[in-house]
Design a protein around this motif. Structure first.
Motif, short mmCIF file in Angstrom:
data_model
loop_
_atom_site.label_atom_id
_atom_site.label_comp_id
_atom_site.label_asym_id
_atom_site.label_seq_id
_atom_site.Cartn_x
_atom_site.Cartn_y
_atom_site.Cartn_z
N MET A 34 1.09 -1.25 -0.01
CA MET A 34 0.02 0.03 -0.19
C MET A 34 0.84 1.39 0.01
O MET A 34 1.93 1.33 0.85
CB MET A 34 -0.89 -0.02 1.26
N ARG A 35 0.53 2.22 -0.79
CA ARG A 35 1.32 3.56 -0.83
C ARG A 35 0.81 4.49 0.19
O ARG A 35 -0.25 5.02 0.07
CB ARG A 35 1.05 4.05 -2.20
N SER A 36 1.71 4.43 1.12
CA SER A 36 1.29 5.32 2.34
C SER A 36 2.41 6.15 2.78
O SER A 36 3.49 6.00 2.43
CB SER A 36 0.93 4.47 3.65
N ALA A 37 2.05 7.26 3.67
CA ALA A 37 2.93 8.18 3.99
C ALA A 37 2.40 8.75 5.40
O ALA A 37 1.15 9.17 5.48
CB ALA A 37 3.45 9.35 2.91
N THR A 38 3.37 9.35 6.34
CA THR A 38 2.95 10.05 7.31
C THR A 38 3.70 11.37 7.32
O THR A 38 5.10 11.15 7.18
CB THR A 38 3.13 9.17 8.63
N ILE A 39 3.28 12.45 7.69
CA ILE A 39 3.95 13.55 7.89
C ILE A 39 3.58 14.49 9.12
O ILE A 39 2.30 14.23 9.50
CB ILE A 39 3.42 14.71 6.66
N THR A 40 4.72 14.71 10.03
CA THR A 40 4.19 15.79 10.91
C THR A 40 4.98 16.99 10.77
O THR A 40 5.97 17.06 10.26
CB THR A 40 4.81 14.88 12.56
N ARG A 41 4.23 17.84 11.17
CA ARG A 41 5.04 19.33 10.92
C ARG A 41 4.36 20.32 12.15
O ARG A 41 3.18 20.47 12.46
CB ARG A 41 3.91 19.88 9.80
N ASP A 42 5.50 20.47 12.86
CA ASP A 42 5.24 21.51 14.05
C ASP A 42 5.95 22.87 13.67
O ASP A 42 6.95 22.90 13.56
CB ASP A 42 5.80 20.92 15.31
N THR A 43 5.11 23.74 14.05
CA THR A 43 5.64 25.37 13.86
C THR A 43 5.15 25.90 15.15
O THR A 43 4.41 25.31 16.17
CB THR A 43 5.17 25.81 12.76
N SER A 44 5.49 27.18 15.22
CA SER A 44 4.79 28.12 16.38
C SER A 44 3.32 28.34 16.38
O SER A 44 2.88 28.88 17.29
CB SER A 44 5.53 29.15 16.46
N GLU A 45 2.81 28.10 15.00
CA GLU A 45 1.41 28.31 14.69
C GLU A 45 0.51 27.07 14.73
O GLU A 45 -0.64 27.17 14.99
CB GLU A 45 1.53 29.00 13.27
N THR A 46 1.14 25.75 14.26
CA THR A 46 0.54 24.59 14.23
C THR A 46 1.23 23.26 14.66
O THR A 46 2.30 23.45 14.49
CB THR A 46 -0.15 24.42 12.71
N ARG A 47 0.41 22.48 15.04
CA ARG A 47 1.18 21.05 15.16
C ARG A 47 0.05 20.25 14.32
O ARG A 47 -1.17 19.95 14.57
CB ARG A 47 1.08 20.70 16.68
N ILE A 48 0.68 19.44 13.45
CA ILE A 48 0.05 18.30 12.75
C ILE A 48 0.50 17.22 12.36
O ILE A 48 1.72 16.83 12.29
CB ILE A 48 -0.13 19.30 11.19
N ALA A 49 -0.24 16.17 12.19
CA ALA A 49 0.09 14.76 12.05
C ALA A 49 -0.90 14.26 11.02
O ALA A 49 -2.01 14.41 11.20
CB ALA A 49 -0.01 13.91 13.05
N VAL A 50 -0.33 13.90 9.68
CA VAL A 50 -1.39 13.41 8.71
C VAL A 50 -0.71 12.24 8.14
O VAL A 50 0.50 12.02 8.12
CB VAL A 50 -1.13 14.31 7.48
N THR A 51 -1.64 11.21 8.02
CA THR A 51 -1.39 9.93 7.47
C THR A 51 -2.49 9.68 6.09
O THR A 51 -3.69 9.89 6.17
CB THR A 51 -1.43 8.73 8.53
N VAL A 52 -1.72 9.37 5.16
CA VAL A 52 -2.52 9.04 3.91
C VAL A 52 -2.04 7.61 3.57
O VAL A 52 -0.99 7.04 3.64
CB VAL A 52 -2.50 9.80 2.61
N HIS A 53 -3.21 6.76 3.01
CA HIS A 53 -3.13 5.41 2.32
C HIS A 53 -3.81 5.82 0.91
O HIS A 53 -4.94 5.87 0.63
CB HIS A 53 -3.81 4.17 3.04
N LEU A 54 -2.90 5.85 -0.24
CA LEU A 54 -3.49 5.94 -1.37
C LEU A 54 -4.23 4.95 -1.82
O LEU A 54 -5.09 5.28 -2.86
CB LEU A 54 -2.22 6.52 -2.27
N ASP A 55 -4.14 3.83 -1.69
CA ASP A 55 -4.92 2.58 -1.98
C ASP A 55 -5.70 2.20 -1.08
O ASP A 55 -6.13 0.98 -0.86
CB ASP A 55 -3.92 1.33 -2.56
#
Length: 202
Positions: free
Chosen positions: A1-22
């Motif tokens: 499965m084509r998948s990815a996780t991105i975490t992004r922390d800044t002084s404005e936001t904290r984000i965690a995203v996971t996608v599974h394309l299939d």
């Protein structure tokens, strides 16, 4: 499965995203902006991309950073999951009707991010979001994902429908573009043999 996780922390936001394309369009989205959550749920359901999003943003200011940074993180996750883009159809388009509204979406997973946006909004705010933020989300997503993206409201009068038709149209176009083409599953769909932005592949 084509998948990815991105975490992004800044002084404005904290984000965690996971996608599974299939995936099958399973979603779990919480950004703190209810209408925005609803739009991302539509994106997941109609693209069949499984989407998990957790965003904590500076909503005491406004929704700008939350919406923008979530678009960046989802775009980054999609780009990462696509890898070298081998075998994908690359192009997708959709006509997205919603009652009186009709929206046209066309995209190219080109590595050359671009957004052409023509909306039909007639009010400045919708469901807790400034309507100008919809364009900003699409721009942030296209830039981070490396997608050439055209979105146009052909006609429509209900602002909720205009927003939702754009997200559903993106979902259906994206679903087509990320699919593996069984006739070229081992090939990168470019005469240059690459779809990286810096190479200006065609």
């Amino acid at each position: 499965m084509r998948s990815a996780t991105i975490t992004r922390d800044t002084s404005e936001t904290r984000i965690a995203v996971t996608v599974h394309l299939d995936g099958t369009g399973v979603y779990d989205v919480k950004t703190g902006v209810g209408f925005f959550d609803h739009m991302l749920e539509q994106l997941s359901r109609h693209s069949l991309i499984d989407l998990h999003v957790r965003t904590e943003g500076d909503l005491h200011i406004d929704e700008h950073h939350t919406v923008e940074d979530t678009g960046i993180a989802i775009g980054m996750a999609v780009a990462k999951a696509l890898g070298d883009k081998r075998g994908i159809r690359r192009y997708g388009d959709a006509l997205s009707p919603m009652d009186e509204t009709l929206t046209r979406v066309a995209l190219d997973i080109s590595g050359r991010p671009w957004l052409v946006w023509k909306d039909g909004f007639t009010q400045p705010r919708l469901g807790g979001m400034d309507t100008e933020m919809f364009q900003h989300w699409f721009h942030s997503f296209a830039q981070a994902a490396g997608i050439t993206l055209h979105v146009e409201t052909l006609y429509g009068s209900n602002n909720h429908h205009i927003a939702e038709a754009a997200f559903k149209g993106l979902a259906r176009a994206l679903r087509t573009a990320i699919e593996i083409d069984p006739r070229k599953a081992d090939a990168i769909p470019s005469t240059k043999g690459t779809l990286g932005g810096e190479e200006h592949a065609s």
